[in-house]
Design an enzyme around this catalytic site. Sequence first.
Site, short mmCIF file in Angstrom:
data_model
loop_
_atom_site.label_atom_id
_atom_site.label_comp_id
_atom_site.label_asym_id
_atom_site.label_seq_id
_atom_site.Cartn_x
_atom_site.Cartn_y
_atom_site.Cartn_z
N CYS A 1 4.86 -77.98 94.52
CA CYS A 1 6.02 -78.61 93.60
C CYS A 1 7.22 -77.77 93.53
CB CYS A 1 5.65 -78.86 92.18
SG CYS A 1 4.16 -79.81 91.89
N CYS B 1 -2.58 -77.26 89.39
CA CYS B 1 -1.25 -78.16 89.17
C CYS B 1 -1.79 -79.61 88.71
CB CYS B 1 -0.71 -78.20 90.71
SG CYS B 1 0.55 -79.60 90.60
N LYS C 1 -0.11 -86.13 101.36
CA LYS C 1 -0.10 -85.43 102.32
C LYS C 1 -1.19 -84.30 101.86
CE LYS C 1 4.27 -83.32 101.91
NZ LYS C 1 5.21 -84.29 101.16
N1 MSP Z 1 12.03 -83.77 97.60
C1 MSP Z 1 11.44 -84.33 96.22
C2 MSP Z 1 12.54 -85.12 95.82
C3 MSP Z 1 14.04 -84.73 95.44
S1 MSP Z 1 15.06 -85.97 94.98
C4 MSP Z 1 16.52 -85.11 94.57
C5 MSP Z 1 10.25 -85.03 96.65
N2 MSP Z 1 9.94 -85.28 97.87
S2 MSP Z 1 8.39 -86.05 98.27
O1 MSP Z 1 8.73 -86.10 99.74
O2 MSP Z 1 7.46 -85.30 97.90
O3 MSP Z 1 8.55 -87.58 97.76
C6 MSP Z 1 9.86 -88.33 97.95
C7 MSP Z 1 9.49 -89.66 97.04
O4 MSP Z 1 8.35 -90.25 97.50
C8 MSP Z 1 9.42 -89.25 95.39
O5 MSP Z 1 10.03 -90.47 95.11
C9 MSP Z 1 7.78 -89.49 95.31
O6 MSP Z 1 7.48 -89.88 94.24
C10 MSP Z 1 7.55 -90.50 96.46
N3 MSP Z 1 6.13 -90.67 96.86
C11 MSP Z 1 5.46 -89.71 97.38
N4 MSP Z 1 4.28 -90.22 97.42
C12 MSP Z 1 4.23 -91.40 96.82
C13 MSP Z 1 3.14 -92.43 96.79
N5 MSP Z 1 1.72 -92.25 97.19
N6 MSP Z 1 3.28 -93.70 96.46
C14 MSP Z 1 4.62 -94.04 95.79
N7 MSP Z 1 5.73 -93.08 96.13
C15 MSP Z 1 5.38 -91.69 96.30
O7 MSP Z 1 9.58 -85.47 95.71
#
Ligand code: MSP
Length: 508
Positions: free
Chosen positions: A131, A146, A302
């Site tokens: 995170c 976590c 992932k």
């Molecule tokens: N890098 C941060 C965001 C920074 S914004 C200033 C991050 N990245 S992430 O790659 O983990 O996630 C990107 C987006 O995808 C987030 O809004 C997160 O909630 C969304 N999702 C990641 N996995 C998801 C699901 N399984 N389902 C729906 N949305 C999900 O967080």
Amino acid sequence: MPQNPFFITTAIAYVNGQPHLGHAYEEIATDVIARHMRQRGRDVFFLTGTDEHGEPVADAAHAQGIEPQQLADANAARFQALLPQLNVSNDFFIRTTDEQHALRVQQVLQRVYDNGHVYKGTYEGWYCPRCADFKVENEILEGNRCPIHEIHLTREQEENWFFRLSTFQEALETLFETHPDFVLPSRALNEAQAFIGQGLQDVSLSRAKLTWGVKVPWDPGHVFYVWFDALLNYYTALGYARPGEDLTDRYWPAQLHVIGKDILKFHTIFWPAMLMAADLPVPGHVFVHGFLLAADGRKMSKSLGNVLDPFEALELYGVDALRFYLMREVVFGQDGGVGMDGLGNRYTSELANEYGNLASRTLAMIHRYRDGFVPTVATDPVLVAEFDGLHDRVAAAFDVFDPSTALGEIWEKVRRLNRYVEERAPWQLAKDPSAAAELDQVLGSLHEGLRVVSILLAPYIPESVAKLLEALGTPDSSFTNAGFSATGPLAGGATVSQLPPLFPRLLS
Ligand code: MSP
């Protein structure tokens, strides 16, 4: 200067992994809202991108024996390549390793420092490296794990620059009270308010141990904590998205940030406080969507290794089917289970058998019975009454960022039109020369109804709708044309062309 700006963003994805369905979902949902607002003539700017600094990326790169920049380049390219495949209409793709981003991050945070909101102190706490966040007491799972990644947290201590978040407690409470729609849906607002209710603690603004980040201008031995670097993308992008032009005055503050529920705290608490500290206006709304869950009911991510591949879905069913399925299956703002079987079922039962079939039979009957000419007659008052107010209800749903309700309303009318075909049985009317006027009315009304639902569906399934509207002889998909005309089909007198099935049956 164009009126009615609508600046909309997605979260920016971490580049320590590859795009998965969760990312695709957020991109698609945001794109549906952006396309709808464009249809309504709003001056839309749609931003997405990648979050490339911080410990998770540095760690992942080093584990592969490459430099963080190399990993960032490779994975940012994958995220960027996904967008056209999903038919996402973003106006810019920001990478937080862009030089102009870093410069602007430094400018804004220098102002926060100059305004007296920053001090140096020692931090000790439980830290999740995935995170890139220290966890407070009540967030931590049993066994110091976590709550999101379920991995063990590490005890970390370091000298940091701190942001005086605690001094924004009252200002944030006031923001939530005076703008209860700042955080949507209301469940997410409750969560944000509960977080503030515990009393805000100051947060780290810099990391001394890391080098992979934006340098703190007043203390170059530190880099900014990745979350502030990342959040600022929404603001910095406007400075350089269009070469030679600064879009900040035109589009800031953003109307809508679309994010997932795991990053609510950063967007609803840290972000507005940081903007206030920099004397910048806060965005209109943060919409917090749910998670797409895998068949096992757990988060698709992932790190949990239960990801459903959007590329396979695209290959089998096409982009519109994937877009439609995700928007139809999962209520925007709630969690929802998704899978290939569900996608296949909705493809067949709704896209092929309902909308696709309505389109084919309407075009075919206008050809067969009227040589392709759209009759110029008054439309059926029964349908006129039933379609009355539809486009207003759709617009009202989008005004509160509710594309699920809007799609439900539209789909009811797709079904209604199919029932209308059965009720009026044009093939019977065609046998009876005295029913010619009635047949004209039925065919004209079907054409009009199909045109209206298609315009309203354009944000969800843009590729199919563009083809169909073209075939109907009414390519204009602007929202002002989305009312059901009582006087006669908008395309009266025009000709329709034939079209191969929009959603062909697939061999299994
Ligand atoms: N890098 C941060 C965001 C920074 S914004 C200033 C991050 N990245 S992430 O790659 O983990 O996630 C990107 C987006 O995808 C987030 O809004 C997160 O909630 C969304 N999702 C990641 N996995 C998801 C699901 N399984 N389902 C729906 N949305 C999900 O967080």
